[in-house]
Design a protein around this motif. Structure first.
Motif, PDB file in Angstrom:
ATOM      1  N   ASP A   1       0.818  -1.207   0.000  1.00  0.00           N
ATOM      2  CA  ASP A   1       0.000   0.000   0.000  1.00  0.00           C
ATOM      3  C   ASP A   1       0.858   1.265   0.000  1.00  0.00           C
ATOM      4  OD1 ASP A   1      -2.764   0.213  -0.219  1.00  0.00           O
ATOM      5  OD2 ASP A   1      -3.028   0.858   1.853  1.00  0.00           O
ATOM      6  N   VAL A   2       1.828   1.328   0.908  1.00  0.00           N
ATOM      7  CA  VAL A   2       2.600   2.570   1.023  1.00  0.00           C
ATOM      8  C   VAL A   2       3.545   2.751  -0.159  1.00  0.00           C
ATOM      9  CG1 VAL A   2       4.538   1.665   2.423  1.00  0.00           C
ATOM     10  CG2 VAL A   2       3.790   4.051   2.687  1.00  0.00           C
ATOM     11  N   LEU A   3       4.072   1.667  -0.703  1.00  0.00           N
ATOM     12  CA  LEU A   3       4.968   1.797  -1.854  1.00  0.00           C
ATOM     13  C   LEU A   3       4.217   2.278  -3.098  1.00  0.00           C
ATOM     14  CD1 LEU A   3       7.300  -1.348  -1.634  1.00  0.00           C
ATOM     15  CD2 LEU A   3       7.788   0.997  -0.921  1.00  0.00           C
ATOM     16  N   VAL A   4       3.109   1.637  -3.401  1.00  0.00           N
ATOM     17  CA  VAL A   4       2.393   1.965  -4.636  1.00  0.00           C
ATOM     18  C   VAL A   4       1.675   3.308  -4.513  1.00  0.00           C
ATOM     19  CG1 VAL A   4       0.547   1.241  -6.190  1.00  0.00           C
ATOM     20  CG2 VAL A   4       2.179  -0.439  -5.338  1.00  0.00           C
ATOM     21  N   HIS A   5       1.003   3.533  -3.395  1.00  0.00           N
ATOM     22  CA  HIS A   5       0.309   4.813  -3.234  1.00  0.00           C
ATOM     23  C   HIS A   5       1.294   5.973  -3.061  1.00  0.00           C
ATOM     24  CE1 HIS A   5      -3.643   3.268  -3.536  1.00  0.00           C
ATOM     25  NE2 HIS A   5      -3.641   2.605  -2.398  1.00  0.00           N
ATOM     26  N   GLY A   6       2.478   5.675  -2.541  1.00  0.00           N
ATOM     27  CA  GLY A   6       3.510   6.707  -2.501  1.00  0.00           C
ATOM     28  C   GLY A   6       3.888   7.159  -3.901  1.00  0.00           C
ATOM     29  N   GLN A   7       3.902   6.216  -4.847  1.00  0.00           N
ATOM     30  CA  GLN A   7       4.159   6.570  -6.239  1.00  0.00           C
ATOM     31  C   GLN A   7       2.977   7.318  -6.854  1.00  0.00           C
ATOM     32  OE1 GLN A   7       7.121   6.055  -8.138  1.00  0.00           O
ATOM     33  NE2 GLN A   7       7.763   5.856  -6.003  1.00  0.00           N
ATOM     34  N   ASP A   8       1.761   6.918  -6.506  1.00  0.00           N
ATOM     35  CA  ASP A   8       0.586   7.646  -6.995  1.00  0.00           C
ATOM     36  C   ASP A   8       0.691   9.126  -6.641  1.00  0.00           C
ATOM     37  OD1 ASP A   8      -0.688   5.385  -8.054  1.00  0.00           O
ATOM     38  OD2 ASP A   8      -1.732   4.949  -6.171  1.00  0.00           O
ATOM     39  N   ILE A   9       1.087   9.398  -5.402  1.00  0.00           N
ATOM     40  CA  ILE A   9       1.198  10.781  -4.932  1.00  0.00           C
ATOM     41  C   ILE A   9       2.356  11.490  -5.621  1.00  0.00           C
ATOM     42  CG2 ILE A   9       1.788  12.205  -2.920  1.00  0.00           C
ATOM     43  CD1 ILE A   9       0.179  10.147  -1.229  1.00  0.00           C
ATOM     44  N   ALA A  10       3.532  10.863  -5.586  1.00  0.00           N
ATOM     45  CA  ALA A  10       4.733  11.518  -6.114  1.00  0.00           C
ATOM     46  C   ALA A  10       4.604  11.823  -7.599  1.00  0.00           C
ATOM     47  CB  ALA A  10       5.955  10.643  -5.851  1.00  0.00           C
ATOM     48  N   LEU A  11       4.131  10.867  -8.367  1.00  0.00           N
ATOM     49  CA  LEU A  11       4.020  11.078  -9.813  1.00  0.00           C
ATOM     50  C   LEU A  11       2.967  12.130 -10.140  1.00  0.00           C
ATOM     51  CD1 LEU A  11       4.341   7.370 -10.989  1.00  0.00           C
ATOM     52  CD2 LEU A  11       6.045   9.182 -11.254  1.00  0.00           C
ATOM     53  N   ALA A  12       1.909  12.188  -9.345  1.00  0.00           N
ATOM     54  CA  ALA A  12       0.855  13.176  -9.596  1.00  0.00           C
ATOM     55  C   ALA A  12       1.381  14.604  -9.452  1.00  0.00           C
ATOM     56  CB  ALA A  12      -0.316  12.953  -8.646  1.00  0.00           C
ATOM     57  N   VAL A  13       2.315  14.810  -8.522  1.00  0.00           N
ATOM     58  CA  VAL A  13       2.824  16.170  -8.270  1.00  0.00           C
ATOM     59  C   VAL A  13       4.216  16.377  -8.857  1.00  0.00           C
ATOM     60  CG1 VAL A  13       1.405  16.497  -6.222  1.00  0.00           C
ATOM     61  CG2 VAL A  13       3.689  15.504  -5.967  1.00  0.00           C
ATOM     62  N   GLY A  14       4.641  15.448  -9.722  1.00  0.00           N
ATOM     63  CA  GLY A  14       5.902  15.627 -10.435  1.00  0.00           C
ATOM     64  C   GLY A  14       7.147  15.475  -9.587  1.00  0.00           C
ATOM     65  N   ARG A  15       7.068  14.651  -8.541  1.00  0.00           N
ATOM     66  CA  ARG A  15       8.228  14.403  -7.696  1.00  0.00           C
ATOM     67  C   ARG A  15       8.819  13.032  -8.007  1.00  0.00           C
ATOM     68  NH1 ARG A  15       6.007  18.809  -6.298  1.00  0.00           N
ATOM     69  NH2 ARG A  15       6.402  19.815  -4.277  1.00  0.00           N
ATOM     70  N   LYS A  16      10.127  12.908  -7.839  1.00  0.00           N
ATOM     71  CA  LYS A  16      10.791  11.605  -7.969  1.00  0.00           C
ATOM     72  C   LYS A  16      10.866  10.973  -6.585  1.00  0.00           C
ATOM     73  CE  LYS A  16      13.261   8.220  -9.613  1.00  0.00           C
ATOM     74  NZ  LYS A  16      14.670   8.381 -10.019  1.00  0.00           N
ATOM     75  N   ARG A  17      10.303   9.809  -6.445  1.00  0.00           N
ATOM     76  CA  ARG A  17      10.318   9.106  -5.170  1.00  0.00           C
ATOM     77  C   ARG A  17      10.897   7.718  -5.392  1.00  0.00           C
ATOM     78  NH1 ARG A  17       8.520   9.021  -0.092  1.00  0.00           N
ATOM     79  NH2 ARG A  17       7.648   7.095   0.760  1.00  0.00           N
ATOM     80  N   GLU A  18      12.051   7.472  -4.807  1.00  0.00           N
ATOM     81  CA  GLU A  18      12.693   6.176  -4.965  1.00  0.00           C
ATOM     82  C   GLU A  18      11.886   5.080  -4.277  1.00  0.00           C
ATOM     83  OE1 GLU A  18      15.181   5.520  -6.845  1.00  0.00           O
ATOM     84  OE2 GLU A  18      15.771   7.579  -7.331  1.00  0.00           O
ATOM     85  N   ILE A  19      11.997   3.867  -4.786  1.00  0.00           N
ATOM     86  CA  ILE A  19      11.365   2.703  -4.176  1.00  0.00           C
ATOM     87  C   ILE A  19      12.477   1.748  -3.740  1.00  0.00           C
ATOM     88  CG2 ILE A  19       9.817   0.748  -4.515  1.00  0.00           C
ATOM     89  CD1 ILE A  19       8.315   2.259  -6.556  1.00  0.00           C
ATOM     90  N   PRO A  20      12.505   1.343  -2.473  1.00  0.00           N
ATOM     91  CA  PRO A  20      13.547   0.405  -2.034  1.00  0.00           C
ATOM     92  C   PRO A  20      13.434  -0.922  -2.772  1.00  0.00           C
ATOM     93  CG  PRO A  20      11.846   0.642  -0.337  1.00  0.00           C
ATOM     94  CD  PRO A  20      11.579   1.688  -1.374  1.00  0.00           C
ATOM     95  N   LEU A  21      14.551  -1.405  -3.271  1.00  0.00           N
ATOM     96  CA  LEU A  21      14.526  -2.584  -4.132  1.00  0.00           C
ATOM     97  C   LEU A  21      13.919  -3.805  -3.450  1.00  0.00           C
ATOM     98  CD1 LEU A  21      18.004  -2.367  -5.922  1.00  0.00           C
ATOM     99  CD2 LEU A  21      15.768  -1.635  -6.780  1.00  0.00           C
ATOM    100  N   GLU A  22      14.376  -4.093  -2.227  1.00  0.00           N
ATOM    101  CA  GLU A  22      13.888  -5.291  -1.539  1.00  0.00           C
ATOM    102  C   GLU A  22      12.408  -5.173  -1.223  1.00  0.00           C
ATOM    103  OE1 GLU A  22      16.505  -3.548  -0.670  1.00  0.00           O
ATOM    104  OE2 GLU A  22      18.215  -4.894  -0.975  1.00  0.00           O
ATOM    105  N   GLY A  23      11.983  -3.963  -0.862  1.00  0.00           N
ATOM    106  CA  GLY A  23      10.570  -3.761  -0.595  1.00  0.00           C
ATOM    107  C   GLY A  23       9.723  -3.923  -1.843  1.00  0.00           C
ATOM    108  N   ALA A  24      10.197  -3.354  -2.961  1.00  0.00           N
ATOM    109  CA  ALA A  24       9.455  -3.473  -4.212  1.00  0.00           C
ATOM    110  C   ALA A  24       9.373  -4.926  -4.662  1.00  0.00           C
ATOM    111  CB  ALA A  24      10.118  -2.625  -5.288  1.00  0.00           C
ATOM    112  N   ARG A  25      10.448  -5.684  -4.463  1.00  0.00           N
ATOM    113  CA  ARG A  25      10.427  -7.101  -4.843  1.00  0.00           C
ATOM    114  C   ARG A  25       9.407  -7.875  -4.024  1.00  0.00           C
ATOM    115  NH1 ARG A  25      15.926 -10.497  -4.573  1.00  0.00           N
ATOM    116  NH2 ARG A  25      15.800  -9.845  -2.390  1.00  0.00           N
TER     117      ARG A  25
END
Length: 211
Positions: free
Chosen positions: A117-141
């Motif tokens: 939830d926090v990884l994907v929705h964090g991207q929803d927020i960041a991309l909507a406002v034009g921010r780059k938000r890294e995703i931790p590799l192990e968490g994304a996996r």
């Protein structure tokens, strides 16, 4: 090939992601909070509010929200976030910070859903406002593997009919024509966000798959 994080390591990532997302939200202007996201009709403030609910709502509140939605789970998730988003933005951020360290989860979920939830929705927020938000590799996996193997709660997105191969961490799932790219791109592809995934495929210089 997939990899599942240990529970303690998983929660540590969740805590860091919640705290860093609260920092990002703190820096947004009032108009940015109203920006539409790729998550249905939710604005940034609706997505942010949603992320605070699972760890804060007691069972009686969940049951009340379920009754309001007449038992429709998707409607309950949607409407509860919209109602929660009516709070002042400072309160939404404070609520997100307040659950850093919490191990409470939404009903019928596991810690892996909290991470997803926090990884994907964090991207929803960041991309909507034009921010780059890294995703931790192990968490994304771990999150990508959870989506691939999800049975309960039901996965709301169809899986790609491809062999997915991460190029920045060891992870492979599926069969057929290969889609290769960063694990962040594959996670967003798996969660029904092909346009968001293109941002990550493009950053890596990878071919953007046609869906």
């Amino acid at each position: 090939m997939g990899a599942v994080l240990g529970t303690n390591e998983l929660w540590q990532i969740v805590d860091r992601e919640r705290a860093s997302l609260a920092d990002l939200l703190d820096g947004l202007g009032a108009q940015e909070w109203e920006t539409p996201t790729a998550c249905g009709d939710w604005r940034v403030r609706d997505v942010a509010a949603h992320l605070t609910i699972g760890a804060r709502y007691p069972l009686r509140t969940v049951l009340r929200e379920a009754a309001r939605a007449r038992g429709n789970f998707d409607r309950m998730i949607h409407d509860s976030a919209v109602r929660e988003a009516e709070r002042p933005i400072t309160e939404i951020v404070a609520n997100l910070r307040s659950i850093v360290g919490s191990r409470r989860m939404a009903v019928l979920t596991t810690p892996r859903e909290s991470l997803l939830d926090v990884l994907v929705h964090g991207q929803d927020i960041a991309l909507a406002v034009g921010r780059k938000r890294e995703i931790p590799l192990e968490g994304a996996r771990d999150a990508a593997d959870r989506v691939w193997t999800m049975r309960l709660p039901p996965r709301p997105w169809p899986l790609p009919r491809n062999k997915l191969v991460a190029t920045d961490i060891a992870w492979t799932r599926g069969e057929g024509e290969e889609i290769r790219g960063p694990i962040a791109a594959l996670l967003l592809l798996l969660t029904g966000r092909p346009e968001a995934a293109k941002t990550w495929f493009g950053q890596a210089g990878a071919d953007v798959p046609e869906q």
